[in-house]
Design a protein around this motif. Structure first.
Motif, PDB file in Angstrom:
ATOM      1  N   ASN A 309       0.859  -1.227  -0.110  1.00  0.00           N
ATOM      2  CA  ASN A 309       0.104  -0.216  -0.041  1.00  0.00           C
ATOM      3  C   ASN A 309       0.850   1.219  -0.042  1.00  0.00           C
ATOM      4  O   ASN A 309       0.530   2.302  -0.833  1.00  0.00           O
ATOM      5  N   ALA A 310       2.095   1.354   0.841  1.00  0.00           N
ATOM      6  CA  ALA A 310       2.648   2.482   0.515  1.00  0.00           C
ATOM      7  C   ALA A 310       3.526   2.715  -0.595  1.00  0.00           C
ATOM      8  O   ALA A 310       3.432   3.843  -1.230  1.00  0.00           O
ATOM      9  N   GLY A 311       3.816   1.672  -1.573  1.00  0.00           N
ATOM     10  CA  GLY A 311       4.217   1.676  -2.956  1.00  0.00           C
ATOM     11  C   GLY A 311       3.134   2.211  -3.752  1.00  0.00           C
ATOM     12  O   GLY A 311       3.208   3.177  -4.733  1.00  0.00           O
ATOM     13  N   ALA A 312       1.718   1.855  -3.627  1.00  0.00           N
ATOM     14  CA  ALA A 312       0.884   2.423  -4.474  1.00  0.00           C
ATOM     15  C   ALA A 312       0.560   3.690  -4.013  1.00  0.00           C
ATOM     16  O   ALA A 312       0.227   4.490  -5.133  1.00  0.00           O
ATOM     17  N   GLN A 313       0.794   4.181  -2.913  1.00  0.00           N
ATOM     18  CA  GLN A 313       0.498   5.956  -2.640  1.00  0.00           C
ATOM     19  C   GLN A 313       1.918   6.503  -3.304  1.00  0.00           C
ATOM     20  O   GLN A 313       1.352   7.702  -3.965  1.00  0.00           O
ATOM     21  N   THR A 314       3.021   6.271  -3.032  1.00  0.00           N
ATOM     22  CA  THR A 314       3.989   7.045  -3.341  1.00  0.00           C
ATOM     23  C   THR A 314       4.272   6.973  -4.806  1.00  0.00           C
ATOM     24  O   THR A 314       5.025   7.867  -5.403  1.00  0.00           O
ATOM     25  N   ALA A 315       3.688   6.072  -5.756  1.00  0.00           N
ATOM     26  CA  ALA A 315       3.823   6.236  -7.058  1.00  0.00           C
ATOM     27  C   ALA A 315       3.106   7.433  -7.814  1.00  0.00           C
ATOM     28  O   ALA A 315       3.405   7.633  -8.764  1.00  0.00           O
ATOM     29  N   PHE A 316       2.574   7.972  -6.712  1.00  0.00           N
ATOM     30  CA  PHE A 316       1.879   9.309  -7.314  1.00  0.00           C
ATOM     31  C   PHE A 316       2.690  10.371  -7.204  1.00  0.00           C
ATOM     32  O   PHE A 316       2.617  11.492  -7.829  1.00  0.00           O
ATOM     33  N   ILE A 317       4.005  10.424  -6.498  1.00  0.00           N
ATOM     34  CA  ILE A 317       4.923  11.541  -6.264  1.00  0.00           C
ATOM     35  C   ILE A 317       5.468  11.885  -7.742  1.00  0.00           C
ATOM     36  O   ILE A 317       5.409  13.090  -8.172  1.00  0.00           O
ATOM     37  N   PRO A 318       5.959  10.908  -8.578  1.00  0.00           N
ATOM     38  CA  PRO A 318       6.615  11.656  -9.755  1.00  0.00           C
ATOM     39  C   PRO A 318       5.502  11.942 -10.670  1.00  0.00           C
ATOM     40  O   PRO A 318       5.673  12.833 -11.595  1.00  0.00           O
ATOM     41  N   LEU A 319       4.348  11.613 -10.487  1.00  0.00           N
ATOM     42  CA  LEU A 319       3.161  11.894 -11.553  1.00  0.00           C
ATOM     43  C   LEU A 319       2.820  13.097 -11.140  1.00  0.00           C
ATOM     44  O   LEU A 319       2.733  13.914 -12.174  1.00  0.00           O
ATOM     45  N   LEU A 320       2.436  13.519  -9.651  1.00  0.00           N
ATOM     46  CA  LEU A 320       2.092  14.592  -9.428  1.00  0.00           C
ATOM     47  C   LEU A 320       2.975  16.060  -9.602  1.00  0.00           C
ATOM     48  O   LEU A 320       2.774  17.083  -9.666  1.00  0.00           O
ATOM     49  N   THR A 321       4.464  15.604  -9.262  1.00  0.00           N
ATOM     50  CA  THR A 321       5.338  16.714  -9.157  1.00  0.00           C
ATOM     51  C   THR A 321       6.099  16.812 -10.526  1.00  0.00           C
ATOM     52  O   THR A 321       6.305  17.792 -10.945  1.00  0.00           O
ATOM     53  N   LEU A 322       6.481  15.868 -11.175  1.00  0.00           N
ATOM     54  CA  LEU A 322       7.366  15.816 -12.406  1.00  0.00           C
ATOM     55  C   LEU A 322       6.470  15.662 -13.845  1.00  0.00           C
ATOM     56  O   LEU A 322       6.973  15.914 -14.901  1.00  0.00           O
TER      57      LEU A 322
END
Length: 503
Positions: A309-322
């Protein structure tokens, strides 16, 4: 800190509207259902539901789609524990000890541990996204076209290395995706490319058509050839909440799994999928008695589910920021953002703060909803697991066809989806993984745009990408990309990589 608190206050203000709460709940419920029922998966589901989001505002649409993604991670563990079939690729590891616990009459404790570990990991990962969002966005604002192109090259190199199967096959899939992205009309010259004079291809291939074909239709075909053998646990589920002794055993695995999953989730390719595998390996090596693993060790459920579940959430970091999608699901999220006129990247946070912080706040709300949805409704999920797949696949196909037709109201889109479905099925049979192809397809147009912009600025000089004086970030990213490929191709590393994916 005060700035982050004010941003989160804005996000909760957006996410706690009645409409967005209902959309978040819908996404989480659908995601859980998809995770529980083996054979569809979040990628195909999001591809199917893309047309439905046309009538929603961008924030609500993305909140619902995000709920489907991390909801499927929760639901996948239910199937893994009760039926010994991973509802999701990330739940494969949970079958090893989760199903053994269920056979021993501890199914409820396994389900409760998975749910509580996932909730904790999701909460921590949401805080990580909130903390890293602003700094990464400020860093991304320093990027020019050359840096963005190099970043995408590095991302695709990660995708090649982390994809299952051979590196050569993954590379071929990336290149095929890039090739498919060039189909259509050239934005600068207006010339048609690779359309073979077929008018429906003039606008290019729709991401929903490709995604639904290679993931939705192909997955149905793959499941139909596999005989159904569902070993549903007949024993009583028992109490759902673990006792203090169980909790003490789980604390360290949950913390380690959360850290590992959060870090790997950011990586392009199969980073989020690798999290549970890495967590299980770590717990087995640190255990005083490794022989317990595979026989019902509660740590073998707690660690991987937290990493999942942690990986499913942090996968949004590169999408939303970069604006860079790290996996196939995030690639479809890029498609959803584009449909709603939002350009993924650092401008999202500055131009659409409601969207950025609303999504982050909705993730925490969604994790709380999933905790409430999953534990009390275990009996319902058990009943659904008894539905034969042969009764589900016609409904799935009909829903896919209706959804894809509603995108452009063109029957040819349905035909293309079926064609890509057959193509995806052939790829799977030949050992090719379709996810890198979708990643290459989504990034292809953006890469071409940034490449052209960089060359126009430098008057046609490719040296601009490796100019250490004016473009040190671009050079560093390309060096990392080359090192990743070189290290992965070393015989010793390549052998270990194959062993890991085989396990």
């Amino acid at each position: 800190m005060m700035e982050m608190i004010s941003h989160l206050a804005l996000g909760f203000g957006v996410a706690l509207s009645v409409k967005n709460i209902l959309l978040c709940f819908t996404g989480c419920l659908v995601g859980t259902l998809i995770g529980v029922l083996p054979g569809v998966g979040p990628t195909a589901t999001i591809a199917m539901l893309l047309p439905i989001t046309f009538g929603l505002d961008p924030v609500g649409a993305l909140i619902m789609l995000a709920g489907i993604y991390y909801g499927a991670q929760y639901g996948g563990s239910t199937t893994a524990i009760l039926v010994n079939i991973p509802g999701e690729a990330t739940a494969v590891v949970t079958t090893l000890d989760g199903h053994q616990m269920a056979k021993q009459g501890r199914a409820g404790i396994a389900l409760g541990t998975a749910a509580l570990g996932s909730f904790f990991a999701g909460t921590v990962a949401t805080m990580v996204i909130a903390a890293l969002g602003a700094p990464l966005t400020r860093l991304a604002l320093l990027f020019g076209p050359a840096e963005y192109f190099s970043l995408m090259v590095m991302g695709l190199c990660f995708a090649v290395v982390l994809a299952r199967g051979s590196i050569l096959k993954a590379f071929c899939m990336i290149m095929l995706g890039l090739l498919l992205s060039t189909v259509g009309t050239d934005l600068e010259t207006g010339q048609e490319r690779m359309t073979f004079g077929f008018p429906p291809l003039a606008d290019g291939i729709d991401v929903a058509v490709l995604g639904m074909g290679v993931f939705g239709f192909a997955e149905v075909l793959r499941n139909l050839e596999t005989p159904e053998a569902r070993d549903v646990v007949r024993a009583k589920i028992g109490r759902l909440l673990p006792n203090w002794s169980d909790i003490k055993q789980c604390i360290k695995p949950v913390l380690r799994g959360t850290g590992v999953g959060a870090m790997l989730g950011i990586l392009p390719g199969n980073g989020a999928v690798l999290g549970p595998f890495a967590s299980y390996t770590i717990e087995k090596k640190l255990a005083k008695d490794p022989s317990r693993f595979g026989r019902g060790a509660i740590e073998g459920v707690a660690g991987p589910e937290s990493a999942n579940n942690a990986g499913a959430q942090t996968a949004f970091i590169p999408l939303l920021t970069l604006g860079i999608p790290p996996n196939a699901v995030m690639a479809l999220m890029v498609g959803a953002m584009t449909i709603h006129g939002i350009i993924p990247g650092p401008q999202v946070m500055t131009k659409n703060p409601d969207l950025f912080w609303g999504m982050i706040a909705s993730m925490w709300i969604g994790n709380l909803m999933l905790l409430i949805i999953n534990l009390p409704l275990v009996g319902l999920w058990v009943k659904l697991l008894q539905v034969p797949y042969r009764l589900m696949f016609p409904a799935i196909l009909i829903f896919c066809c209706i959804g894809i037709y509603s995108v452009n109201n063109q029957p040819v889109d349905v035909a293309f989806t079926a064609l890509f479905g057959l193509f995806g099925y052939v790829l799977i049979k030949l050992g090719f993984e379709p996810a890198p192809m979708l990643l290459g397809f989504v990034l292809g147009k953006l890469m071409e745009e940034k490449l052209r912009q960089a060359l126009i600025i430098s008057r046609g000089s490719f040296y601009t990408f490796i100019d250490y004086e004016s473009r040190p970030i671009s050079l560093a990213l390309l060096i990392v990309a080359v090192l990743i490929l070189v290290v992965a191709l070393l015989p010793s590393i390549s052998k270990k990589r194959d062993e890991v994916f085989t396990e």
